[in-house]
Design an enzyme around this catalytic site. Structure first.
Site, PDB file in Angstrom:
ATOM      1  N   ASP A 252       6.705   7.636  -8.465  1.00  0.00           N
ATOM      2  CA  ASP A 252       6.670   6.372  -7.722  1.00  0.00           C
ATOM      3  C   ASP A 252       7.501   6.542  -6.456  1.00  0.00           C
ATOM      4  O   ASP A 252       8.591   5.992  -6.326  1.00  0.00           O
ATOM      5  CB  ASP A 252       7.226   5.238  -8.595  1.00  0.00           C
ATOM      6  CG  ASP A 252       7.104   3.874  -7.942  1.00  0.00           C
ATOM      7  OD1 ASP A 252       6.496   3.768  -6.863  1.00  0.00           O
ATOM      8  OD2 ASP A 252       7.630   2.898  -8.511  1.00  0.00           O
TER       9      ASP A 252
ATOM     10  N   CYS B 168      11.928 -20.576   3.857  1.00  0.00           N
ATOM     11  CA  CYS B 168      11.051 -19.462   3.509  1.00  0.00           C
ATOM     12  C   CYS B 168      10.519 -19.699   2.113  1.00  0.00           C
ATOM     13  O   CYS B 168      11.262 -20.057   1.200  1.00  0.00           O
ATOM     14  CB  CYS B 168      11.805 -18.133   3.583  1.00  0.00           C
ATOM     15  SG  CYS B 168      10.785 -16.711   3.120  1.00  0.00           S
TER      16      CYS B 168
ATOM     17  N   CYS C  16       3.195   2.533  -3.073  1.00  0.00           N
ATOM     18  CA  CYS C  16       3.201   1.326  -2.246  1.00  0.00           C
ATOM     19  C   CYS C  16       2.508   1.583  -0.913  1.00  0.00           C
ATOM     20  O   CYS C  16       2.491   0.711  -0.045  1.00  0.00           O
ATOM     21  CB  CYS C  16       4.631   0.838  -2.018  1.00  0.00           C
ATOM     22  SG  CYS C  16       5.681   2.040  -1.165  1.00  0.00           S
TER      23      CYS C  16
ATOM     24  N   CYS D 167       6.852 -15.712  12.767  1.00  0.00           N
ATOM     25  CA  CYS D 167       7.395 -14.772  11.786  1.00  0.00           C
ATOM     26  C   CYS D 167       6.307 -13.790  11.386  1.00  0.00           C
ATOM     27  O   CYS D 167       5.169 -14.181  11.122  1.00  0.00           O
ATOM     28  CB  CYS D 167       7.896 -15.534  10.562  1.00  0.00           C
ATOM     29  SG  CYS D 167       8.442 -14.475   9.207  1.00  0.00           S
TER      30      CYS D 167
ATOM     31  N   GLN E 223      11.641  -3.526  -8.125  1.00  0.00           N
ATOM     32  CA  GLN E 223      10.448  -4.138  -7.543  1.00  0.00           C
ATOM     33  C   GLN E 223      10.714  -5.599  -7.204  1.00  0.00           C
ATOM     34  O   GLN E 223      11.245  -6.348  -8.031  1.00  0.00           O
ATOM     35  CB  GLN E 223       9.268  -4.027  -8.512  1.00  0.00           C
ATOM     36  CG  GLN E 223       8.701  -2.636  -8.661  1.00  0.00           C
ATOM     37  CD  GLN E 223       7.855  -2.195  -7.465  1.00  0.00           C
ATOM     38  OE1 GLN E 223       7.600  -2.954  -6.534  1.00  0.00           O
ATOM     39  NE2 GLN E 223       7.431  -0.942  -7.489  1.00  0.00           N
TER      40      GLN E 223
END
Length: 483
Positions: free
Chosen positions: A414, A178, A441, A82, A304
């Site tokens: 943003d 996960c 980001c 993964c 977020q």
């Protein structure tokens, strides 16, 4: 007849030197930089070169000779296949060091502007089960590793729900557990898979564009609510009856689900922004909490994905916006509060989070549904000094718009990973706010935009924030002041 390609070499006993981009590491071989995944600086290993270009090569570790002292034991059974958490083998303290360095390198190398001393990166409150949203693909044939392909006892063509394999758009790695969300989401995902297999429900074939079960999205929130969205692909003979039977089974098996939704997606891709999403059970939204505020989050809303760390990220943005870290005087009780523009506002999280310190906040966002949620969020929280607009940023944020709504004292921006459109940067420069708070980001595109803003603004504070432990991704908040 073409010449035979020269076999690519096996390099024995190489030492991994440092961390590179995209979660890989690197070492030097002859005049080339070689990028290798799933190792850490200090590892001594044999590396098979898989791809060779003029200035770089890519390799794969085929044998570890000696492990580095700077190494952690991966906690996930899917690590190494993964591509989601490539840094699980790196202690978290080391991850933070490399993320801090990444921000510094990109802002200096790409931005080429004068920068202050960077603040130490803010580490994530949680390093496991920190996400509030995961998106799983479904496939009629699971991805198999090279070892599994050699196993003659293994049934090869089995369906799967999991993550897309990097570089193979139609391949899904089956996920059993996960660690990015709480374990309830694992139970839900696995039960969807098991029920579908037991009842002969077909899984999607991305190449042939056939199959009923296509995609699963799971979201949770700090309020304890849970949203599940199942994406189907009905065919000419139907599929709705089977789909609703699956939905009913999940509703009965997991009464904790607040919002169970579904859609029939006939497109070639799995994006849902332009799709009609229907409620099977419960509401069409969940609520997220931050400080004393509530935020409505719908199936298409951006929020977020690390809830607890988002609070720290937005707290930094709020402190920067109101000059708490500026060389200039703060906006105090004796001065008029500032007019704030919040660009790429999403569901209005930042806008509503800072509204109590502002005279007014104007939020702009591309997704109309998110803007409707932003308005509702303001109403829910009794906030009356926000105003929201939907549309493409470069089309909405114009000189005429600013003339109508007022010149901002502060702009908070943003943007998505691509950064800001050049027209948006030019409009910001003409608007000439006293300060700009840039939340990013992607420090690389942030650095590009900072370079363009440098003509009128100087960077006075830089605060990296880690939102995504065990990945190379990092958020960064920059405060700029007008020269």
């Amino acid at each position: 007849m073409g010449r035979k390609k020269k076999p690519l070499p096996l390099l024995e006993g190489v030492t991994i030197e440092t961390v590179a981009a995209e979660g890989k590491c690197l070492f030097h071989w002859d005049d080339l930089v070689v990028f290798v995944p799933f190792c850490v600086p200090g590892d001594v290993c044999d590396v098979q070169i898989r791809r060779k270009k003029h200035s770089f090569a890519e390799g794969e570790v085929v044998r570890f000779i000696q492990y580095s002292n700077v190494r952690a034991t991966p906690f996930c059974q899917h690590f190494g296949v993964c591509g989601g958490c490539k840094w699980q083998n790196l202690p978290y303290e080391e991850q933070l060091k490399f993320k801090q360095q990444q921000v510094f390198d990109q802002l200096t190398r790409i931005g080429k502007i004068e920068l202050p001393e960077f603040r130490p990166i803010l580490g994530s409150v949680k390093t496991q089960e920190y996400r509030n949203k995961l998106d799983y693909g479904c496939a009629n044939k699971r991805w198999l590793t090279s070892e599994q392909l050699k196993d003659e006892t293994l049934v090869k063509d089995t369906p799967a729900i999991g993550f897309h394999i990097t570089g193979a758009f139609d391949k899904i790695l089956p996920i059993e557990k996960c660690w990015l969300m709480d374990d309830l989401h694992n139970q839900i995902r696995n039960e969807i898979r098991d029920y579908a297999i037991r009842n002969g429900i077909s899984f999607f074939d991305l190449r042939q564009q056939v199959g009923l079960l296509r995609d699963v999205i799971i979201r949770n929130s700090a309020s304890g609510e849970l949203m599940v969205i199942i994406q189907f692909h009905y065919d000419a003979t139907g599929g709705e009856t089977e789909a609703k039977a699956l939905l009913q089974h999940i509703a009965d098996s997991f009464p904790q689900i607040t919002s169970l939704m579904y859609l029939d997606n006939q497109k070639c891709n799995d994006t849902i922004g332009d799709q009609e999403i229907l409620v099977f059970k419960g509401t069409d939204h969940i609520f997220e909490l931050m400080e004393d505020l509530k935020f409505k989050v719908g199936p298409k809303s951006f929020y977020q994905t690390n809830t607890e760390q988002a609070y720290h990220l937005y707290s930094v943005a709020r402190a920067f916006a109101f000059s708490e870290n500026s060389e200039h005087s703060d906006y105090s009780e004796n001065s008029e509060p500032p007019l704030v523009y919040d660009l790429y506002t999403g569901t209005g999280t930042i806008a509503n989070f800072v509204a109590r310190k502002a005279r007014k906040v104007i939020g702009i966002e591309y997704v109309p549904e998110a803007i409707e949620d932003a308005k509702i969020n303001a109403e829910i929280n009794g906030i009356h000094n926000t105003q929201f607009f939907a549309g493409d940023m470069k089309d909405i944020l114009t000189d005429d718009f600013i003339a109508e709504h007022g010149r901002p004292d502060v702009i908070i921006t943003d943007p998505p990973r691509a950064g800001m459109h050049p027209d948006v940067v030019k409009t910001i420069l003409r608007a000439a706010p006293e300060r700009i708070v840039y939340v990013s980001c992607n420090p690389a595109t942030q650095a590009r935009d900072l370079h363009d803003l440098d003509v009128d603004y100087r960077v006075v504070a830089v605060q990296p924030v880690d939102m995504f432990p065990h990945t190379p991704h990092v958020e960064n908040v920059v405060l700029l002041e007008r020269r």
